[in-house]
Design a protein around this motif. Sequence first.
Motif, PDB file in Angstrom:
ATOM      1  N   ASP A   1      42.309  -1.743   6.503  1.00 30.93           N
ATOM      2  CA  ASP A   1      43.083  -0.894   5.598  1.00 30.93           C
ATOM      3  C   ASP A   1      42.313  -0.490   4.353  1.00 30.93           C
ATOM      4  O   ASP A   1      42.833   0.223   3.500  1.00 30.93           O
ATOM      5  CB  ASP A   1      44.361  -1.622   5.147  1.00 30.93           C
ATOM      6  N   VAL A   2      41.085  -0.979   4.216  1.00 24.67           N
ATOM      7  CA  VAL A   2      40.312  -0.758   2.994  1.00 24.67           C
ATOM      8  C   VAL A   2      39.217   0.272   3.241  1.00 24.67           C
ATOM      9  O   VAL A   2      38.537   0.253   4.260  1.00 24.67           O
ATOM     10  CB  VAL A   2      39.682  -2.081   2.500  1.00 24.67           C
TER      11      VAL A   2
ATOM     12  N   GLU B   1      36.387   0.859  -4.140  1.00 19.00           N
ATOM     13  CA  GLU B   1      37.198   0.341  -3.037  1.00 19.00           C
ATOM     14  C   GLU B   1      38.653   0.720  -3.272  1.00 19.00           C
ATOM     15  O   GLU B   1      39.191   0.540  -4.364  1.00 19.00           O
ATOM     16  CB  GLU B   1      37.043  -1.174  -2.967  1.00 19.00           C
ATOM     17  N   ARG B   2      39.302   1.270  -2.240  1.00 19.08           N
ATOM     18  CA  ARG B   2      40.682   1.731  -2.311  1.00 19.08           C
ATOM     19  C   ARG B   2      41.319   1.533  -0.934  1.00 19.08           C
ATOM     20  O   ARG B   2      40.616   1.345   0.054  1.00 19.08           O
ATOM     21  CB  ARG B   2      40.744   3.236  -2.612  1.00 19.08           C
ATOM     22  N   PRO B   3      42.654   1.653  -0.853  1.00 22.69           N
ATOM     23  CA  PRO B   3      43.255   1.750   0.483  1.00 22.69           C
ATOM     24  C   PRO B   3      42.596   2.926   1.217  1.00 22.69           C
ATOM     25  O   PRO B   3      42.216   3.926   0.592  1.00 22.69           O
ATOM     26  CB  PRO B   3      44.727   2.026   0.180  1.00 22.69           C
ATOM     27  N   ALA B   4      42.448   2.799   2.514  1.00 30.92           N
ATOM     28  CA  ALA B   4      41.669   3.774   3.293  1.00 30.92           C
ATOM     29  C   ALA B   4      42.124   5.224   3.072  1.00 30.92           C
ATOM     30  O   ALA B   4      41.297   6.119   2.919  1.00 30.92           O
ATOM     31  CB  ALA B   4      41.718   3.419   4.779  1.00 30.92           C
TER      32      ALA B   4
ATOM     33  N   ASP C   1      43.656   6.537   0.458  1.00 33.72           N
ATOM     34  CA  ASP C   1      43.274   6.944  -0.898  1.00 33.72           C
ATOM     35  C   ASP C   1      41.784   7.233  -0.979  1.00 33.72           C
ATOM     36  O   ASP C   1      41.353   8.154  -1.670  1.00 33.72           O
ATOM     37  CB  ASP C   1      43.635   5.860  -1.913  1.00 33.72           C
TER      38      ASP C   1
ATOM     39  N   ARG D   1      47.850   5.857  10.108  1.00 32.54           N
ATOM     40  CA  ARG D   1      47.447   4.564   9.566  1.00 32.54           C
ATOM     41  C   ARG D   1      46.930   4.641   8.130  1.00 32.54           C
ATOM     42  O   ARG D   1      46.552   3.630   7.559  1.00 32.54           O
ATOM     43  CB  ARG D   1      46.385   3.922  10.454  1.00 32.54           C
ATOM     44  N   LEU D   2      46.924   5.827   7.519  1.00 32.31           N
ATOM     45  CA  LEU D   2      46.292   5.970   6.208  1.00 32.31           C
ATOM     46  C   LEU D   2      47.266   6.127   5.042  1.00 32.31           C
ATOM     47  O   LEU D   2      46.858   6.362   3.927  1.00 32.31           O
ATOM     48  CB  LEU D   2      45.322   7.155   6.233  1.00 32.31           C
ATOM     49  N   GLY D   3      48.571   6.032   5.302  1.00 33.96           N
ATOM     50  CA  GLY D   3      49.536   6.131   4.219  1.00 33.96           C
ATOM     51  C   GLY D   3      49.837   7.547   3.786  1.00 33.96           C
ATOM     52  O   GLY D   3      50.596   7.785   2.864  1.00 33.96           O
TER      53      GLY D   3
END
Length: 181
Positions: free
Chosen positions: A52-53, A65-68, A70, A172-174
Amino acid sequence: MAAMATHRALDHHFLLDGNRSGLVLLRSLFRCFEADELVPAQEVYSLEIDGDVGRVLIGVGQPVERPAGDAASRIVTAVNREAMLSVSGVDVVHAAVASLGDVTVVIPAHSGSGKSTLSAALTAAGFTYFSDELAPIHPDLTVEAFPKPIVVGPGSMGVLKELASADIGDGRLGRWFLEPD
């Protein structure tokens, strides 16, 4: 020796890099900007996705580093900004652009006001998609397409449910990254 550009957005030439997951996503996101000529890259955008990163590296800066989702959006935003600044002799407006028949509609608006949602809805309704971000307007008033994928945030997903299957990120990326036809 300078790296050679693999992609071109307006007059911004850039190279995509990253691990396998990151590069697959970036190549999907920027498929519409694949370069047809080899010139030195003005910038290198790197994305590494691990679960998820996402880790983003733009140029020689420090990795972030961020959620994927973002992280991918951060690169899309950087490319948009550099593309807008890269052109001369053309007025570039922050706008959604779509056409139906011989009529082109330019809808200028601030970030977060619904340009992407409107672009996705118009495209689903049969309009030709030009952009949800930039309207490069030439002196003769023709509008150049800037057909980057439409980025739809969580607030619009419920309104555009029928477009979920078009998401490049497979949900899966929000957020959804929709590649227009």
